[in-house]
Design a protein around this motif. Structure first.
Motif, PDB file in Angstrom:
ATOM      1  N   VAL A 102      11.816  20.044  61.176  1.00  0.00           N
ATOM      2  CA  VAL A 102      10.801  20.831  60.477  1.00  0.00           C
ATOM      3  C   VAL A 102      11.390  22.105  59.896  1.00  0.00           C
ATOM      4  CG1 VAL A 102       8.792  22.296  60.876  1.00  0.00           C
ATOM      5  CG2 VAL A 102       8.768  19.916  61.602  1.00  0.00           C
ATOM      6  N   ILE A 103      11.068  22.313  58.634  1.00  0.00           N
ATOM      7  CA  ILE A 103      11.523  23.507  57.918  1.00  0.00           C
ATOM      8  C   ILE A 103      10.299  24.239  57.414  1.00  0.00           C
ATOM      9  CG2 ILE A 103      12.633  24.242  55.761  1.00  0.00           C
ATOM     10  CD1 ILE A 103      14.719  22.072  56.256  1.00  0.00           C
ATOM     11  N   LYS A 104      10.326  25.568  57.501  1.00  0.00           N
ATOM     12  CA  LYS A 104       9.191  26.346  57.001  1.00  0.00           C
ATOM     13  C   LYS A 104       9.685  27.422  56.056  1.00  0.00           C
ATOM     14  CE  LYS A 104       5.153  28.055  56.493  1.00  0.00           C
ATOM     15  NZ  LYS A 104       4.148  27.336  55.704  1.00  0.00           N
ATOM     16  N   ARG A 105       9.079  27.461  54.896  1.00  0.00           N
ATOM     17  CA  ARG A 105       9.401  28.523  53.943  1.00  0.00           C
ATOM     18  C   ARG A 105       8.137  29.279  53.598  1.00  0.00           C
ATOM     19  NH1 ARG A 105      11.308  24.251  51.267  1.00  0.00           N
ATOM     20  NH2 ARG A 105      13.461  23.695  51.756  1.00  0.00           N
ATOM     21  N   TYR A 106       8.270  30.597  53.497  1.00  0.00           N
ATOM     22  CA  TYR A 106       7.213  31.396  52.882  1.00  0.00           C
ATOM     23  C   TYR A 106       7.748  31.819  51.527  1.00  0.00           C
ATOM     24  CZ  TYR A 106       4.793  31.782  57.348  1.00  0.00           C
ATOM     25  OH  TYR A 106       4.128  31.519  58.505  1.00  0.00           O
ATOM     26  N   GLY A 107       7.297  31.180  50.472  1.00  0.00           N
ATOM     27  CA  GLY A 107       7.879  31.449  49.162  1.00  0.00           C
ATOM     28  C   GLY A 107       9.345  31.063  49.207  1.00  0.00           C
ATOM     29  N   SER A 108      10.212  32.017  48.899  1.00  0.00           N
ATOM     30  CA  SER A 108      11.634  31.688  48.919  1.00  0.00           C
ATOM     31  C   SER A 108      12.259  32.028  50.265  1.00  0.00           C
ATOM     32  CB  SER A 108      12.349  32.463  47.808  1.00  0.00           C
ATOM     33  OG  SER A 108      12.159  33.838  48.028  1.00  0.00           O
ATOM     34  N   LEU A 109      11.469  32.636  51.149  1.00  0.00           N
ATOM     35  CA  LEU A 109      11.993  33.048  52.443  1.00  0.00           C
ATOM     36  C   LEU A 109      11.882  31.909  53.444  1.00  0.00           C
ATOM     37  CD1 LEU A 109      12.899  35.445  54.334  1.00  0.00           C
ATOM     38  CD2 LEU A 109      10.482  35.666  54.880  1.00  0.00           C
ATOM     39  N   GLN A 110      13.020  31.458  53.944  1.00  0.00           N
ATOM     40  CA  GLN A 110      12.989  30.362  54.916  1.00  0.00           C
ATOM     41  C   GLN A 110      13.015  30.942  56.322  1.00  0.00           C
ATOM     42  OE1 GLN A 110      15.494  27.107  53.983  1.00  0.00           O
ATOM     43  NE2 GLN A 110      15.387  26.194  56.008  1.00  0.00           N
ATOM     44  N   VAL A 111      12.021  30.593  57.127  1.00  0.00           N
ATOM     45  CA  VAL A 111      11.956  31.154  58.472  1.00  0.00           C
ATOM     46  C   VAL A 111      12.185  30.107  59.558  1.00  0.00           C
ATOM     47  CG1 VAL A 111      10.422  33.015  57.772  1.00  0.00           C
ATOM     48  CG2 VAL A 111       9.451  30.890  58.619  1.00  0.00           C
ATOM     49  N   MET A 112      12.216  28.813  59.169  1.00  0.00           N
ATOM     50  CA  MET A 112      12.412  27.766  60.169  1.00  0.00           C
ATOM     51  C   MET A 112      13.435  26.809  59.581  1.00  0.00           C
ATOM     52  SD  MET A 112      10.657  27.127  63.100  1.00  0.00           S
ATOM     53  CE  MET A 112       9.022  27.709  62.803  1.00  0.00           C
ATOM     54  N   HIS A 113      14.520  26.568  60.335  1.00  0.00           N
ATOM     55  CA  HIS A 113      15.641  25.860  59.718  1.00  0.00           C
ATOM     56  C   HIS A 113      15.899  24.525  60.381  1.00  0.00           C
ATOM     57  CE1 HIS A 113      16.543  29.882  58.063  1.00  0.00           C
ATOM     58  NE2 HIS A 113      16.251  30.292  59.280  1.00  0.00           N
ATOM     59  N   GLY A 114      14.970  23.608  60.312  1.00  0.00           N
ATOM     60  CA  GLY A 114      15.234  22.285  60.858  1.00  0.00           C
ATOM     61  C   GLY A 114      15.092  22.244  62.360  1.00  0.00           C
ATOM     62  N   VAL A 115      13.859  22.233  62.828  1.00  0.00           N
ATOM     63  CA  VAL A 115      13.604  22.247  64.260  1.00  0.00           C
ATOM     64  C   VAL A 115      13.268  20.836  64.729  1.00  0.00           C
ATOM     65  CG1 VAL A 115      11.969  23.020  66.012  1.00  0.00           C
ATOM     66  CG2 VAL A 115      12.878  24.647  64.352  1.00  0.00           C
ATOM     67  N   ASN A 116      13.918  20.406  65.815  1.00  0.00           N
ATOM     68  CA  ASN A 116      13.641  19.108  66.419  1.00  0.00           C
ATOM     69  C   ASN A 116      13.222  19.301  67.866  1.00  0.00           C
ATOM     70  OD1 ASN A 116      14.560  17.073  64.357  1.00  0.00           O
ATOM     71  ND2 ASN A 116      16.364  18.380  64.522  1.00  0.00           N
ATOM     72  N   VAL A 117      12.028  18.834  68.196  1.00  0.00           N
ATOM     73  CA  VAL A 117      11.606  18.866  69.591  1.00  0.00           C
ATOM     74  C   VAL A 117      10.839  17.584  69.881  1.00  0.00           C
ATOM     75  CG1 VAL A 117      10.365  20.127  71.384  1.00  0.00           C
ATOM     76  CG2 VAL A 117      11.309  21.382  69.452  1.00  0.00           C
ATOM     77  N   ASP A 118      11.181  16.935  70.998  1.00  0.00           N
ATOM     78  CA  ASP A 118      10.412  15.774  71.443  1.00  0.00           C
ATOM     79  C   ASP A 118       9.625  16.166  72.672  1.00  0.00           C
ATOM     80  OD1 ASP A 118      10.809  13.743  69.698  1.00  0.00           O
ATOM     81  OD2 ASP A 118      12.779  13.222  70.545  1.00  0.00           O
ATOM     82  N   ILE A 119       8.340  15.962  72.617  1.00  0.00           N
ATOM     83  CA  ILE A 119       7.503  16.319  73.759  1.00  0.00           C
ATOM     84  C   ILE A 119       6.846  15.053  74.266  1.00  0.00           C
ATOM     85  CG2 ILE A 119       5.532  17.674  74.519  1.00  0.00           C
ATOM     86  CD1 ILE A 119       6.262  19.596  72.158  1.00  0.00           C
ATOM     87  N   GLU A 120       7.036  14.794  75.544  1.00  0.00           N
ATOM     88  CA  GLU A 120       6.476  13.564  76.079  1.00  0.00           C
ATOM     89  C   GLU A 120       5.028  13.758  76.467  1.00  0.00           C
ATOM     90  OE1 GLU A 120       9.074  12.065  79.184  1.00  0.00           O
ATOM     91  OE2 GLU A 120      10.659  12.258  77.663  1.00  0.00           O
ATOM     92  N   ASP A 121       4.346  12.644  76.578  1.00  0.00           N
ATOM     93  CA  ASP A 121       2.950  12.656  76.982  1.00  0.00           C
ATOM     94  C   ASP A 121       2.796  13.352  78.337  1.00  0.00           C
ATOM     95  OD1 ASP A 121       0.345  12.172  77.188  1.00  0.00           O
ATOM     96  OD2 ASP A 121       0.494   9.995  77.438  1.00  0.00           O
ATOM     97  N   GLY A 122       1.915  14.353  78.390  1.00  0.00           N
ATOM     98  CA  GLY A 122       1.646  15.022  79.651  1.00  0.00           C
ATOM     99  C   GLY A 122       2.637  16.093  80.030  1.00  0.00           C
ATOM    100  N   GLU A 123       3.569  16.364  79.157  1.00  0.00           N
ATOM    101  CA  GLU A 123       4.587  17.345  79.492  1.00  0.00           C
ATOM    102  C   GLU A 123       4.080  18.774  79.249  1.00  0.00           C
ATOM    103  OE1 GLU A 123       9.387  16.839  79.103  1.00  0.00           O
ATOM    104  OE2 GLU A 123       8.164  16.531  77.345  1.00  0.00           O
ATOM    105  N   PHE A 124       4.568  19.699  80.023  1.00  0.00           N
ATOM    106  CA  PHE A 124       4.273  21.113  79.830  1.00  0.00           C
ATOM    107  C   PHE A 124       5.516  21.735  79.207  1.00  0.00           C
ATOM    108  CE2 PHE A 124       1.530  24.651  81.689  1.00  0.00           C
ATOM    109  CZ  PHE A 124       2.049  25.611  80.851  1.00  0.00           C
TER     110      PHE A 124
END
Ligand SMILES: Nc1ncnc2c1ncn2[C@@H]1O[C@H](COP(=O)(O)OP(=O)(O)OP(=O)(O)O)[C@@H](O)[C@H]1O
Ligand SMILES: [Mg+2]
Lengths: 353, 292
Positions: free
Chosen positions: A9-31
């Motif tokens: 996942v990448i997030k940009r606000y206009g030309s400003l990039q604030v998230m640079h390729g995030v990978n997270v796997d969350i299993e069912d029921g996990e905290f």
């Protein structure tokens, strides 16, 4: 209940990039707890999960279904905002009942669920009050109540405890943990407080500047931090770092700091002459007459523990011990370090060796 | 209480002016309303006649009719202004090219004097000269004559009022919307509310104070609309646009019935207060007392 997958996942606000390729796997029921310093993108990531923030690139799936283009109201998630976001014109009862009313549940069910949630959260006395007549902790519990009547696929919490005093924070921490054990629903919980992260999480995601630094169980992150940042972030008080080089003395590798201090070294693959950062947690240092000779700077007793700040040359190291130590400033003290507790990082890449 | 006395001293000039220009004339109007007084009648004296004027008003069909017409006018005008004003306010909350230009343009009617608005609309609606009847006829084959059709006259006045005062509603609603915290709206989306539910359950209750204040202002203004209507229709045709303001004006100026005119004014004031009070009680008071 559902698993959650955050894929590149990448997030940009206009030309400003604030998230640079995030990978997270969350299993069912996990905290899962997202931690990181202020501004690292925790809230942004959570808001993308909730659907309040557009995803610039990559995908978010809930229950194996990509939800990028699905409206928040159809994602079947419950969220507690950092600011609680209570409806100021509704009573506590109506605040908690709101999601159920929107879902057009039968009146009897609403009544029963709200009463039940109020009981769990100790809000029964306040049901007729308005948010502005409540204390911060009570508001926080109302926000929780509004989330738990839902029985959603995923709970999202954005620093829900940050406005509470220390004592209430501990109580609420336990209550949230209990809630999770009872309902077994997947929880994504944001905090910048690493103690909250350590105590509550099944899995911690450490973030910095829009990147994931490391993912792992609390103890895993504590024992095997992948880099200097995680090592310094997880654990309290935070890890001591000493910069220096690997040298060979008497045919054995040794660590010598820039200030000339020699510290015990475990078996390592670090090469001779390599610039490294040497890490040791304060609670792993014993004090005694042997060990590394240090000069006491400050002693901070907290009753149950004593924290001793000492230096050798320019290197300041602190130790945390269970005993009551009556060392005088400027007196000499020995820091005993077990080599197995030492963490070594490459100085340039900051990665674990 | 030094500071208290200083406060009164500082307020004194305002209070004095208010007393002479607000309170005294009001008391005087109430006083006159208990008299029969027509300087151009056989007996030009002010004669005390007790509650006669008030008794008369209850059976004054012209007055009752004017109240009915006014209530209808206020209802249609203020309701349309609220709805239109809200839609415009929401539009101005979004970003679009030329937004500030349009916002400026759209407030222009506000700075025009009612008498001028009345004249302009008269020009635009006079049969055979006005642009509106002309195009209504050319495009839709509708003939519009505000001089003969009660419906046309009444509708034109409502539309004129909407044209004139919607910007005020828009501006107050923009102010209210801008000051709303964003979180409850995001929370409501997550809680599963759709757009309509968010409007009724979140937006409307949260801007209710501003809405009520706007309605108060518009209500009071609309109740005393005189000049525009006087310019446009003179209260006609018949008595179809003879609002209370116009009615009082006609009673007092052409007929010089000062006593009776004052009585109507007092009653209208009373009705206005009652209307506002009812509005306040139904819209805001239950919440305020509970939120206490
Ligand atoms: N609307 C926006 N426009 C531009 N930049 C934004 C916007 N919202 C957030 N940011 C930036 O995105 C980054 C991540 O912000 P975010 O709110 O997710 O941080 P956070 O980790 O939740 O911090 P905190 O612990 O202080 O709440 C920050 O650098 C912030 O400046
Ligand atoms: Mg945040």
């Amino acid at each position: 209940m559902a698993n959650v997958k955050i894929d590149n996942v990448i997030k940009r606000y206009g030309s400003l990039q604030v998230m640079h390729g995030v990978n997270v796997d969350i299993e069912d029921g996990e905290f899962v707890v997202l931690v990181g310093p202020s501004g690292c993108g925790k809230s942004t990531l959570l808001r993308m999960l909730a659907g309040l923030e557009e995803i610039s690139e990559g995908t978010v799936s809930i229950g194996d279904k990509v939800v990028n283009d699905i409206l928040p109201k159809e994602r079947d998630i419950a969220m507690v905002f950092q600011s609680y976001a209570l409806y100021p014109h509704k009573t506590v009862y109506d605040n908690i009942a709101f999601p159920l009313k929107m879902a057009k549940r039968p009146a009897a069910e609403i009544e029963q669920k709200v009463t039940n949630a109020a009981e769990i959260l100790d809000l029964t006395k306040y049901l007729k009050r308005y948010p502005k007549e409540l204390s911060g902790g009570q508001r926080q519990r109302v926000a929780m109540g509004r989330a738990i009547v839902r029985d959603p696929q995923v709970f999202l919490f954005d620093e829900p405890l940050s406005n509470l005093d220390a004592k209430l924070r501990v109580t609420m921490r336990v209550e949230i943990k209990e809630l999770h054990q009872r309902l077994g629903t997947t929880i994504v919980y944001v905090t910048h407080d690493q103690i909250e992260a350590m105590t509550m999480a099944d899995k911690i995601v450490v973030m910095r500047d829009g990147r994931v630094e490391q993912i792992g169980s609390p103890l895993d992150l504590y024992d095997n931090p992948g880099n200097v940042f995680v090592a310094g972030f997880i654990g309290s008080p935070s890890m001591n770092f000493v910069h220096g080089k690997i040298e060979v003395k008497d045919g054995k590798k040794a660590f010598v700091s820039d200030g000339g201090l020699t510290l015990p070294l475990p078996e390592t693959t670090a090469a001779e002459g390599q610039s490294v950062t040497y890490g040791i947690r304060p609670e792993h240092i014993q004090i005694g007459d042997t060990g590394v000779k240090m000069q006491v700077v400050v002693v901070e007793p907290t009753g149950s523990e004593t924290q001793i700040f000492a230096k050798a040359g320019n290197d300041l190291i602190d130790a945390l011990v269970k005993d009551r130590v009556m060392a005088k400033p400027r007196s000499e003290i020995g820091f005993i370090i077990d080599p197995k507790d030492v963490h070594l990082f490459d100085r340039k890449t900051e990665k674990r060796i | 209480m030094q500071s208290n006395r200083l406060g009164w001293i500082l307020l004194a000039p305002t209070l004095t002016i208010l007393f002479f220009f607000g309170v005294l004339p009001f008391i005087y109007v109430v006083y006159v309303s208990f008299h029969s007084w027509n300087p151009f009648a056989a007996n030009p004296e002010m004669i005390f006649n007790g509650a006669d004027n008030f008794r008369r008003i209850v059976f004054d069909e012209e007055f009752l009719n004017s109240v009915g017409v006014t209530v209808m006018f206020v209802f249609f005008a203020v309701l349309s202004e609220l709805i239109l004003g809200y839609i415009l306010a929401q539009a101005f909350m979004k970003d679009f090219p030329g937004k500030s230009f349009f916002r400026t343009i759209h407030t222009l009617p506000l700075i025009m004097a009612p008498i001028i608005v009345g004249s302009v609309w008269k020009l635009m609606t006079t049969p055979s000269i006005g642009i509106i009847p002309h195009y209504l006829d050319e495009w839709f084959g509708i003939s519009m004559n505000i001089g003969t059709s009660a419906f046309a006259a009444f509708t034109t006045i409502v539309i004129m009022d909407i044209w004139h005062w919607t910007p005020l509603v828009t501006l107050t609603l923009i102010a209210a919307l801008v000051s709303l915290p964003p979180d409850p709206f995001e929370q409501a989306q997550i809680d599963g509310a759709n757009k309509r539910q968010i409007f009724w359950h979140i937006t409307l209750p949260m801007i209710a104070p501003a809405v009520v204040a706007t309605v108060f202002i518009r209500l009071m203004d609309a109740l005393r609309t005189v000049d525009e209507v006087w310019m446009l229709t003179g209260g006609g045709p018949g008595s179809s646009t003879r609002f209370v303001g116009v009615h009082i004006f006609k009673e007092v100026f052409p007929k010089t019935n000062y006593g009776y005119g004052s009585t109507i004014s007092v009653i209208v004031l009373y009705l206005t207060i009652v209307a506002c009070w009812l509005l306040y009680v139904t819209m805001l008071a239950p919440r305020n007392s509970k939120e206490g």
